[in-house]
Write an enzyme that holds these catalytic residues in place. Sequence first.
Site, PDB file in Angstrom:
ATOM      1  N   ARG A 137      -1.722   4.383  14.610  1.00 68.04           N
ATOM      2  CA  ARG A 137      -0.790   3.395  15.140  1.00 68.04           C
ATOM      3  C   ARG A 137      -0.964   3.350  16.654  1.00 68.04           C
ATOM      4  O   ARG A 137      -1.397   4.329  17.282  1.00 68.04           O
ATOM      5  CB  ARG A 137       0.647   3.738  14.784  1.00 68.04           C
ATOM      6  CG  ARG A 137       1.140   5.025  15.398  1.00 68.04           C
ATOM      7  CD  ARG A 137       2.608   5.257  15.045  1.00 68.04           C
ATOM      8  NE  ARG A 137       3.028   6.587  15.418  1.00 68.04           N
ATOM      9  CZ  ARG A 137       3.410   6.948  16.644  1.00 68.04           C
ATOM     10  NH1 ARG A 137       3.379   6.067  17.617  1.00 68.04           N
ATOM     11  NH2 ARG A 137       3.795   8.176  16.894  1.00 68.04           N
ATOM     12  N   LYS A 179       4.300  -7.967  11.792  1.00 70.13           N
ATOM     13  CA  LYS A 179       3.545  -8.184  10.552  1.00 70.13           C
ATOM     14  C   LYS A 179       3.849  -9.556   9.965  1.00 70.13           C
ATOM     15  O   LYS A 179       5.014  -9.925   9.777  1.00 70.13           O
ATOM     16  CB  LYS A 179       3.896  -7.098   9.544  1.00 70.13           C
ATOM     17  CG  LYS A 179       3.125  -7.201   8.237  1.00 70.13           C
ATOM     18  CD  LYS A 179       3.157  -5.893   7.487  1.00 70.13           C
ATOM     19  CE  LYS A 179       2.547  -6.004   6.110  1.00 70.13           C
ATOM     20  NZ  LYS A 179       2.308  -4.717   5.487  1.00 70.13           N
ATOM     21  N   ARG A 189       0.826  -1.197   0.000  1.00 75.98           N
ATOM     22  CA  ARG A 189       0.000   0.000   0.000  1.00 75.98           C
ATOM     23  C   ARG A 189       0.862   1.249   0.000  1.00 75.98           C
ATOM     24  O   ARG A 189       2.038   1.207   0.338  1.00 75.98           O
ATOM     25  CB  ARG A 189      -0.908   0.011   1.227  1.00 75.98           C
ATOM     26  CG  ARG A 189      -2.024  -0.999   1.129  1.00 75.98           C
ATOM     27  CD  ARG A 189      -2.827  -1.045   2.405  1.00 75.98           C
ATOM     28  NE  ARG A 189      -2.033  -1.596   3.492  1.00 75.98           N
ATOM     29  CZ  ARG A 189      -1.647  -0.897   4.552  1.00 75.98           C
ATOM     30  NH1 ARG A 189      -1.957   0.380   4.664  1.00 75.98           N
ATOM     31  NH2 ARG A 189      -0.960  -1.486   5.497  1.00 75.98           N
TER      32      ARG A 189
HETATM   33  C1  BTN Z   1       1.040  -4.211   2.205  1.00 77.46           C
HETATM   34  O1  BTN Z   1       1.464  -4.780   3.196  1.00 77.46           O
HETATM   35  O2  BTN Z   1       1.145  -2.987   2.051  1.00 77.46           O
HETATM   36  C2  BTN Z   1       0.375  -5.048   1.145  1.00 77.46           C
HETATM   37  C3  BTN Z   1       1.315  -6.057   0.564  1.00 77.46           C
HETATM   38  C4  BTN Z   1       0.692  -6.885  -0.531  1.00 77.46           C
HETATM   39  C5  BTN Z   1       1.700  -7.758  -1.208  1.00 77.46           C
HETATM   40  C6  BTN Z   1       1.055  -8.696  -2.198  1.00 77.46           C
HETATM   41  S1  BTN Z   1       2.202  -9.897  -2.800  1.00 77.46           S
HETATM   42  C7  BTN Z   1       1.090 -10.362  -4.057  1.00 77.46           C
HETATM   43  C8  BTN Z   1       0.461  -9.104  -4.580  1.00 77.46           C
HETATM   44  N1  BTN Z   1       1.312  -8.512  -5.615  1.00 77.46           N
HETATM   45  C9  BTN Z   1       1.826  -7.350  -5.221  1.00 77.46           C
HETATM   46  O3  BTN Z   1       2.590  -6.648  -5.906  1.00 77.46           O
HETATM   47  N2  BTN Z   1       1.397  -7.034  -4.015  1.00 77.46           N
HETATM   48  C10 BTN Z   1       0.502  -8.045  -3.467  1.00 77.46           C
END
Ligand code: BTN
Length: 266
Positions: A247, A119, A60
Amino acid sequence: MQRWPAEAIWQAVEPLLPAFSVEILPEIDSTNTELMRRIRAGRAEPTLLVAERQTAGRGRLGRQWQADAGASLTFSLSLPLAPQDWSGLSLAVGVSVADSLHSAIKIKWPNDLWLDDRKLAGILIETASIEGQRHAVIGVGINITPRAGDGMSTPPASLQELLPEIGAAETLERIAAPLVKAVLAFERSGFEAFRAAFARRDLLKGRPLVTSDGTNGMGQGVDETGALLLATGAEVRKISSAEVSVRPVGGSFDTTASTAPRPQGS
Ligand code: BTN
């Protein structure tokens, strides 16, 4: 390439999602990016796309999602979706993934799975419209094996801390079909169908929190749309905006997002 349960997943999901396919790639920039590209190009059949390695994985807020090949499970699910209200979809996805894996996993509003205040997994939901139909691309990245913190203030958790023998393929087999069912249930019934299950896994409830605009308060769970409830001295604020981050006080992580996906397509 490792052995993936593509056939078993297809057998379980195809009756629910006609024209569904499962695709495993050794490498791609990002499974989310690829499915968004395909939808915009008119190739919008429901797809589960797994990459053994992503060269430009996205999180994100324009962040990167980095993971070594074999150390994580990275996949995206695309499907046409028309819920009455998109609010709370990321929480519903989090509930489904957590329920498929382990009771100890918590959901950190609005998009993460956490284990012991670290996480474990991230969810990135995007949408694109083509020919009047909106499609969701639901990306999930899960740390499977332990890894170093890579300069992060809080080193990540891994699924093998809970399930020592599990690998990426078995994790996918557990998650995939229940996730499709959950998303279809969300389309029919919205976040309400997931609210009680979310409450059982809510990481922020009952914790002192601070928002990016300096408001301090106590996490009070979420409302019927999945908006975060923050009790300040004077009022209970609802936070669902992408502009506000929150947070735990004293914690080292932040979150900025909405529980509904952001439209990205045309
Ligand atoms: C986050 O933590 O901000 C979200 C992470 C999401 C990662 C997944 S991996 C599969 C899919 N492809 C990506 O480029 N991102 C999501």
